[in-house]
Design an enzyme around this catalytic site. Structure first.
Site, PDB file in Angstrom:
ATOM      1  N   ASP A   1       0.855  -1.207   0.000  1.00  0.00           N
ATOM      2  CA  ASP A   1       0.000   0.000   0.000  1.00  0.00           C
ATOM      3  C   ASP A   1       0.886   1.251   0.000  1.00  0.00           C
ATOM      4  OD1 ASP A   1      -0.850   0.461   3.548  1.00  0.00           O
ATOM      5  OD2 ASP A   1       0.924  -0.445   2.619  1.00  0.00           O
TER       6      ASP A   1
ATOM      7  N   ASP B   1       6.700   1.196   2.076  1.00  0.00           N
ATOM      8  CA  ASP B   1       6.449   0.238   0.995  1.00  0.00           C
ATOM      9  C   ASP B   1       7.360   0.552  -0.189  1.00  0.00           C
ATOM     10  OD1 ASP B   1       3.771   1.008   2.438  1.00  0.00           O
ATOM     11  OD2 ASP B   1       3.441  -1.022   1.689  1.00  0.00           O
TER      12      ASP B   1
ATOM     13  N   ASN C   1      -2.474   2.728   3.598  1.00  0.00           N
ATOM     14  CA  ASN C   1      -1.862   4.038   3.866  1.00  0.00           C
ATOM     15  C   ASN C   1      -2.668   5.161   3.229  1.00  0.00           C
ATOM     16  OD1 ASN C   1       0.342   3.249   5.419  1.00  0.00           O
ATOM     17  ND2 ASN C   1       1.495   2.640   3.614  1.00  0.00           N
TER      18      ASN C   1
ATOM     19  N   THR D   1       2.721  -6.077   2.633  1.00  0.00           N
ATOM     20  CA  THR D   1       3.202  -5.025   3.551  1.00  0.00           C
ATOM     21  C   THR D   1       2.134  -3.958   3.787  1.00  0.00           C
ATOM     22  OG1 THR D   1       4.151  -3.718   1.746  1.00  0.00           O
ATOM     23  CG2 THR D   1       5.587  -5.339   2.817  1.00  0.00           C
TER      24      THR D   1
ATOM     25  N   PHE E   1      -1.227  -1.025  12.550  1.00  0.00           N
ATOM     26  CA  PHE E   1      -2.089  -0.498  11.499  1.00  0.00           C
ATOM     27  C   PHE E   1      -2.552  -1.563  10.492  1.00  0.00           C
ATOM     28  CE2 PHE E   1      -3.881   2.659   8.756  1.00  0.00           C
ATOM     29  CZ  PHE E   1      -3.583   2.276   7.461  1.00  0.00           C
ATOM     30  N   ASN E   2      -1.627  -2.329   9.914  1.00  0.00           N
ATOM     31  CA  ASN E   2      -2.007  -3.256   8.836  1.00  0.00           C
ATOM     32  C   ASN E   2      -3.034  -4.281   9.310  1.00  0.00           C
ATOM     33  OD1 ASN E   2      -0.346  -2.036   6.975  1.00  0.00           O
ATOM     34  ND2 ASN E   2       1.372  -3.442   7.313  1.00  0.00           N
TER      35      ASN E   2
ATOM     36  N   HIS F   1       9.455   0.053   8.456  1.00  0.00           N
ATOM     37  CA  HIS F   1       8.723  -1.197   8.676  1.00  0.00           C
ATOM     38  C   HIS F   1       8.846  -2.198   7.511  1.00  0.00           C
ATOM     39  CE1 HIS F   1       6.466   0.927  11.904  1.00  0.00           C
ATOM     40  NE2 HIS F   1       6.278   1.898  11.040  1.00  0.00           N
ATOM     41  N   ASP F   2       8.346  -1.812   6.360  1.00  0.00           N
ATOM     42  CA  ASP F   2       8.081  -2.790   5.299  1.00  0.00           C
ATOM     43  C   ASP F   2       9.298  -3.472   4.699  1.00  0.00           C
ATOM     44  OD1 ASP F   2       5.221  -0.914   4.017  1.00  0.00           O
ATOM     45  OD2 ASP F   2       5.424  -2.298   5.697  1.00  0.00           O
TER      46      ASP F   2
HETATM   47  O1  RIB Z   1       2.223  -0.057  10.932  1.00  0.00           O
HETATM   48  C1  RIB Z   1       3.129   0.111   9.863  1.00  0.00           C
HETATM   49  C2  RIB Z   1       2.544  -0.388   8.586  1.00  0.00           C
HETATM   50  O2  RIB Z   1       1.406   0.394   8.254  1.00  0.00           O
HETATM   51  C3  RIB Z   1       3.494  -0.236   7.374  1.00  0.00           C
HETATM   52  O3  RIB Z   1       3.218  -1.243   6.444  1.00  0.00           O
HETATM   53  C4  RIB Z   1       3.120   1.098   6.806  1.00  0.00           C
HETATM   54  O4  RIB Z   1       3.400   1.185   5.402  1.00  0.00           O
HETATM   55  C5  RIB Z   1       1.638   1.080   7.031  1.00  0.00           C
HETATM   56  O5  RIB Z   1       1.046   0.349   5.968  1.00  0.00           O
HETATM   57 CA    CA Z   2       2.715  -0.652   4.114  1.00  0.00          CA
END
Ligand code: RIB
Ligand code: CA
Length: 312
Positions: A11, A16, A40, A124, A165-166, A241-242
């Site tokens: 996303d 990403d 996102n 991701t 979040f994801n 993160h990703d």
């Molecule tokens: O919490 C972090 C995740 O949420 C990452 O994948 C960031 O790109 C968002 O999608």
């Molecule tokens: Ca992401």
């Protein structure tokens, strides 16, 4: 060295984008498809951003549009982190290329059906597309080598005190994926909040001198604004993160992980979207995920830097 066949579901999204730069620039992956999830930003914007990155990285990987919303819930976006465009910061022209006509899940099914080898899936963003695929094509599960994801966390959240979040955007989808029986690597906040990029790293990226180096630096400049304001505990670093989900596939030895039983809370008033990680095996259930919790940050940043060197 034989390239690892992967399908990337993302996303974009600042991190990403860096994940895609690592996947492409490492030269270690045969990227069969990029599918886009809503997270996102809206699907319309993440799809456009994926097309922008395809142009920037000069790749011919087909891009497929995914779901516009979670399985049952309304979409929640992260524009507070990623901005109005979803990848704010660098000036990236409107894409002149278009996505393929197949939907994301039709493409995943076609690729898995036609492949003579198992395929690794790298999500991701929210897991809506992957869950939908698993529900629609359960007979193709054995053709998945592994799902190496960014998502969840054993001891913290970033959307609620316990939910990442994801997972939070589509908890039902995440529960389907964790209960699927497919081998999973879970790169959650426990590791990604140690996968930090600092200003000196950003300046090293900028000094590379190619367009991708300039773009990753400007992406991280913007991405760092949120983290410096909202995550002072990270000492000025931004959580990359990703790329962890790809870096683990490249060199798992730069990480520490533990096989754990993981399930997802979907109904809790305070805890919906939480990955419930049985880190100390109190339930004595068979582990269903390799939960990643530590990283060699210097090695990680160097891996990203080396990948960007070879990009346009
Ligand atoms: O919490 C972090 C995740 O949420 C990452 O994948 C960031 O790109 C968002 O999608
Ligand atoms: Ca992401």
């Amino acid at each position: 060295m034989k390239k690892v066949p992967v399908i990337i579901d993302c996303d974009p999204g600042h991190d990403d984008a860096v994940m895609l730069m690592l996947a492409v620039g490492s030269g270690l992956f045969d990227i069969k498809a990029i599918t886009t999830s809503a997270g996102n930003q809206t699907q319309e914007k993440t799809l456009k951003n994926a097309l922008r990155l395809k142009t920037l990285l000069a790749i011919d990987t087909p891009i497929y549009k995914g779901s516009d919303k979670p399985l049952f819930r309304n979409l929640i976006i992260a524009d507070q982190v990623h901005g109005e465009m979803g990848m704010d910061g660098p000036i990236l022209p409107e894409p002149v290329i278009t996505p393929e006509s197949l939907s994301a899940i039709e493409a995943i099914a076609k690729i898995l059906t036609e492949s003579s080898e198992k395929i690794t899936i790298v999500p991701t963003g929210p897991l809506t597309n992957i869950a939908t695929f698993l529900l629609a094509y359960p007979h193709l599960k054995p053709r998945i080598e592994r799902i190496s994801m960014m998502g969840g966390g054993a001891f913290r959240g970033n959307m609620t005190p316990t939910a990442e979040f994801n997972i939070y955007v589509d908890p039902e989808a995440a529960a389907i994926v964790f209960q699927s029986g497919v081998p999973i690597t879970m790169c959650g906040l426990d590791v990604t909040h140690k996968a930090l990029v600092f200003q000196e790293d950003i300046e090293r990226f900028r000094s590379i001198g190619n367009r991708t180096g300039q773009v990753i630096a400007e992406l991280m400049d913007f991405f760092s604004i949120f983290y410096r304001k909202e995550r002072p505990e990270l000492d000025g670093g931004a959580a990359l993160h990703d790329p962890c989900a790809i870096a683990w596939l490249i060199d798992p030895s730069m990480f520490q992980s533990k096989a754990c039983y993981v399930d997802v809370e979907v109904t809790g008033k305070l805890t919906a979207g939480t990955t419930v990680v049985d880190f100390f095996d109190v339930l004595k259930k068979t582990p269903n995920a390799e939960v990643v919790y530590d990283i060699d940050r210097e090695k990680y940043i160097q891996l990203i830097y080396d990948s960007v060197l070879g990009l346009p």
